[in-house]
Design a protein around this motif. Structure first.
Motif, PDB file in Angstrom:
ATOM      1  N   GLU A   8       0.664  -1.105   0.120  1.00 57.01           N
ATOM      2  CA  GLU A   8      -0.129  -0.052  -0.124  1.00 57.01           C
ATOM      3  C   GLU A   8       0.894   1.288   0.005  1.00 57.01           C
ATOM      4  OE1 GLU A   8      -3.295   0.162  -0.335  1.00 57.01           O
ATOM      5  OE2 GLU A   8      -3.785  -1.664  -0.068  1.00 57.01           O
ATOM      6  N   PRO A   9       0.517   2.324  -0.839  1.00 56.28           N
ATOM      7  CA  PRO A   9       1.502   3.394  -0.681  1.00 56.28           C
ATOM      8  C   PRO A   9       1.425   4.134   0.641  1.00 56.28           C
ATOM      9  CG  PRO A   9       0.006   3.159  -2.958  1.00 56.28           C
ATOM     10  CD  PRO A   9      -0.196   2.300  -2.084  1.00 56.28           C
ATOM     11  N   VAL A  10       2.147   4.719   1.053  1.00 54.52           N
ATOM     12  CA  VAL A  10       2.138   5.251   2.366  1.00 54.52           C
ATOM     13  C   VAL A  10       1.602   6.548   2.072  1.00 54.52           C
ATOM     14  CG1 VAL A  10       4.079   4.007   3.235  1.00 54.52           C
ATOM     15  CG2 VAL A  10       4.551   6.080   2.223  1.00 54.52           C
ATOM     16  N   ALA A  11       1.422   7.490   3.332  1.00 52.90           N
ATOM     17  CA  ALA A  11       0.991   8.895   3.192  1.00 52.90           C
ATOM     18  C   ALA A  11       1.987   9.826   2.799  1.00 52.90           C
ATOM     19  CB  ALA A  11       0.275   9.167   4.647  1.00 52.90           C
ATOM     20  N   GLY A  12       1.550  10.907   2.068  1.00 47.60           N
ATOM     21  CA  GLY A  12       2.560  11.706   1.826  1.00 47.60           C
ATOM     22  C   GLY A  12       3.071  11.883   0.317  1.00 47.60           C
ATOM     23  N   ASP A  17       3.143  11.616  -8.973  1.00 47.82           N
ATOM     24  CA  ASP A  17       4.222  10.835  -9.385  1.00 47.82           C
ATOM     25  C   ASP A  17       3.813   9.563  -9.513  1.00 47.82           C
ATOM     26  OD1 ASP A  17       6.003  13.006  -8.671  1.00 47.82           O
ATOM     27  OD2 ASP A  17       6.136  12.392  -6.622  1.00 47.82           O
ATOM     28  N   LEU A  18       2.631   9.000  -8.755  1.00 40.86           N
ATOM     29  CA  LEU A  18       2.194   7.649  -9.500  1.00 40.86           C
ATOM     30  C   LEU A  18       1.885   7.662 -10.986  1.00 40.86           C
ATOM     31  CD1 LEU A  18       0.003   6.758  -6.443  1.00 40.86           C
ATOM     32  CD2 LEU A  18       2.188   5.749  -6.696  1.00 40.86           C
ATOM     33  N   LEU A  19       1.138   8.776 -11.263  1.00 42.16           N
ATOM     34  CA  LEU A  19       0.894   8.943 -12.828  1.00 42.16           C
ATOM     35  C   LEU A  19       1.935   8.835 -13.766  1.00 42.16           C
ATOM     36  CD1 LEU A  19      -2.122  11.556 -12.402  1.00 42.16           C
ATOM     37  CD2 LEU A  19      -2.474   9.127 -13.005  1.00 42.16           C
ATOM     38  N   LEU A  20       3.021   9.474 -13.042  1.00 43.24           N
ATOM     39  CA  LEU A  20       4.436   9.376 -13.764  1.00 43.24           C
ATOM     40  C   LEU A  20       5.119   7.948 -13.778  1.00 43.24           C
ATOM     41  CD1 LEU A  20       6.602  11.108 -15.173  1.00 43.24           C
ATOM     42  CD2 LEU A  20       7.583  11.622 -13.001  1.00 43.24           C
ATOM     43  N   PHE A  21       4.997   7.234 -12.993  1.00 40.60           N
ATOM     44  CA  PHE A  21       5.446   6.066 -12.799  1.00 40.60           C
ATOM     45  C   PHE A  21       4.776   4.946 -13.623  1.00 40.60           C
ATOM     46  CE2 PHE A  21       5.046   1.854 -10.521  1.00 40.60           C
ATOM     47  CZ  PHE A  21       6.280   1.265 -10.844  1.00 40.60           C
ATOM     48  N   ALA A  22       3.528   5.102 -13.531  1.00 39.86           N
ATOM     49  CA  ALA A  22       2.702   4.253 -14.630  1.00 39.86           C
ATOM     50  C   ALA A  22       3.147   4.675 -16.217  1.00 39.86           C
ATOM     51  CB  ALA A  22       1.212   4.570 -14.464  1.00 39.86           C
ATOM     52  N   GLU A  52      10.364   6.586  -4.597  1.00 43.79           N
ATOM     53  CA  GLU A  52      11.075   5.308  -4.119  1.00 43.79           C
ATOM     54  C   GLU A  52      11.460   5.794  -2.864  1.00 43.79           C
ATOM     55  OE1 GLU A  52      13.060   2.767  -7.920  1.00 43.79           O
ATOM     56  OE2 GLU A  52      14.049   4.741  -6.994  1.00 43.79           O
ATOM     57  N   ARG A  53      12.150   6.916  -2.469  1.00 47.14           N
ATOM     58  CA  ARG A  53      12.427   7.326  -1.201  1.00 47.14           C
ATOM     59  C   ARG A  53      11.301   7.385  -0.272  1.00 47.14           C
ATOM     60  NH1 ARG A  53      12.929  11.236   2.020  1.00 47.14           N
ATOM     61  NH2 ARG A  53      11.514  12.607   0.933  1.00 47.14           N
ATOM     62  N   ARG A  54      10.246   7.828  -0.599  1.00 48.64           N
ATOM     63  CA  ARG A  54       8.966   8.027   0.001  1.00 48.64           C
ATOM     64  C   ARG A  54       8.677   6.714   0.334  1.00 48.64           C
ATOM     65  NH1 ARG A  54       6.799  12.844   1.190  1.00 48.64           N
ATOM     66  NH2 ARG A  54       7.714  14.646   0.320  1.00 48.64           N
ATOM     67  N   LEU A  55       8.606   5.724  -0.477  1.00 52.95           N
ATOM     68  CA  LEU A  55       8.009   4.358  -0.238  1.00 52.95           C
ATOM     69  C   LEU A  55       8.850   3.637   0.294  1.00 52.95           C
ATOM     70  CD1 LEU A  55       6.246   3.986  -3.787  1.00 52.95           C
ATOM     71  CD2 LEU A  55       5.113   4.301  -1.780  1.00 52.95           C
ATOM     72  N   GLY A  56      10.028   3.926   0.544  1.00 57.07           N
ATOM     73  CA  GLY A  56      11.209   2.960   1.303  1.00 57.07           C
ATOM     74  C   GLY A  56      11.731   2.042   0.529  1.00 57.07           C
ATOM     75  N   GLU A  57      11.185   1.875  -0.738  1.00 61.95           N
ATOM     76  CA  GLU A  57      11.902   0.433  -1.474  1.00 61.95           C
ATOM     77  C   GLU A  57      11.858   0.850  -3.174  1.00 61.95           C
ATOM     78  OE1 GLU A  57      10.408  -3.367  -1.126  1.00 61.95           O
ATOM     79  OE2 GLU A  57       9.203  -2.981   0.760  1.00 61.95           O
TER      80      GLU A  57
END
Length: 335
Positions: A8-12, A17-22, A52-57
């Motif tokens: 699950e994506p974390v808060a913040g 950026d999710l759209l960009l990743f897709a 990636e930094r915000r998600l931690g992986e």
């Protein structure tokens, strides 16, 4: 379509950026995603790294030749695609609503104005736009458009300044005095404004319940003539429609927009008094919450009103001349 993930994506995180990743996964490289989006490749790389930094992986394994999505990235991609689908659905809904008027349309307008001037127009609007749910408030109060959730208010006269609202003038109504033929047969037709004080006046009352004096103007080569007075005998009401109905029954003299009186004069039900004189014109405006993207339902209703109430050029010219001479007279000091 990849399998579901429990990640699950974390808060913040930024949904952009999710759209960009897709988009990076869809196009297969940072370079093609940057080209499609019209931004530098470095910006795309930096934003994915921040995600990636915000998600931690890690979401992607990068080599000089290709990008490989990680297992965690597959799970996040499901969420990113859901976000992209929601954005596409919202855009499609907005485009559909802009193309085809639909939804609830709340309109506030004076009841007299709706019943006298707009029955045919309202019927045409309802028939032309079956997907619109029209709700009319015909009470005399001035509604709070934003606070009460109204889309449009039809208002007469000068409008107060309000930075949250926008307005479009629909018409400029010239105003005159009228009476029924049988009333004039009993009392005589006035030839000068001064005679009006001896006739029974059917007067619009202000909020304090007091009569608004008749103020008449006659433009001429020598300047503007002005007369103001109150009939000694008068009936007061805050409903112009009721006053006009009383006038039609021979009860007195009434001030009416010429636009509304034309058909009654043509049928012989009313007579215009002192045709060289007129009252100050009354503006009719549509007021709505200020915004750049007006819903199609709102635009359709206002456009139909503007077409129906369009002021004839000669009326505009006559009203403009009265206003010009009024302003000129105000600049001349009294003797």
């Amino acid at each position: 379509m990849t399998g579901q993930s429990n990640a699950e994506p974390v808060a913040g995180i930024d949904a952009n950026d999710l759209l960009l990743f897709a988009r990076v996964i869809e196009l297969g490289s940072f370079s093609r995603a940057a080209e499609r989006l019209g931004c530098p490749k470095s910006t795309v790389s930096r934003r994915i790294a921040e995600l990636e930094r915000r998600l931690g992986e890690r979401l992607l394994q990068r080599t000089t030749r290709k990008l490989t999505i990680t297992d965690f990235g597959l799970g996040v991609l499901d969420h990113a695609r859901q976000v992209a689908q929601e954005v596409d659905a919202a855009m499609a809904l907005a485009q559909h609503r802009q193309a085809r008027p639909s939804g609830r349309l709340r309109v506030s307008m004076p009841g007299d104005f709706a019943s006298v001037a707009l029955p045919d127009l309202l019927a045409r609007f309802v028939q032309a736009h079956p997907a619109v749910q029209l709700e009319l408030d015909l009470s005399p109060r001035q509604v709070d458009l934003i606070g009460e959730g109204y889309d449009i208010a039809i208002r007469m006269g000068e409008l107060p300044a309000d930075s949250q609202l926008a307005a479009r003038r629909l018409a400029l109504f010239s105003m005159s005095l009228y009476a029924a033929p049988d009333f004039l047969a009993r009392h005589g037709e006035p030839q000068e404004p001064e005679v009006l004080t001896s006739l029974h006046g059917l007067m619009v009352s202000n909020r304090a319940g007091e009569a608004r004096p008749w103020q008449l103007f006659r433009p001429g080569a020598d300047g503007l003539q002005e007369w103001q007075g109150l009939p000694e005998q008068r009936t007061l009401a805050n409903s112009p429609d009721v006053l006009m109905r009383l006038a039609l029954r021979g009860s007195g003299v009434v001030a009416v927009p010429d636009y509304f009186a034309e058909a009654l004069v043509a049928r012989g039900d009313l007579v215009r008094l002192l045709p060289d004189w007129s009252l100050a014109p009354a503006a009719c405006s549509a007021v709505f919450p200020g915004r750049r993207l007006m819903p199609a339902k709102t635009r359709a209703f206002i456009d139909l009103l503007a077409e129906e109430l369009r002021t004839a050029p000669e009326v505009e010219a006559r009203c403009a001349e009265v206003e010009r001479q009024r302003r000129a007279a105000a600049l001349v000091p009294a003797d």
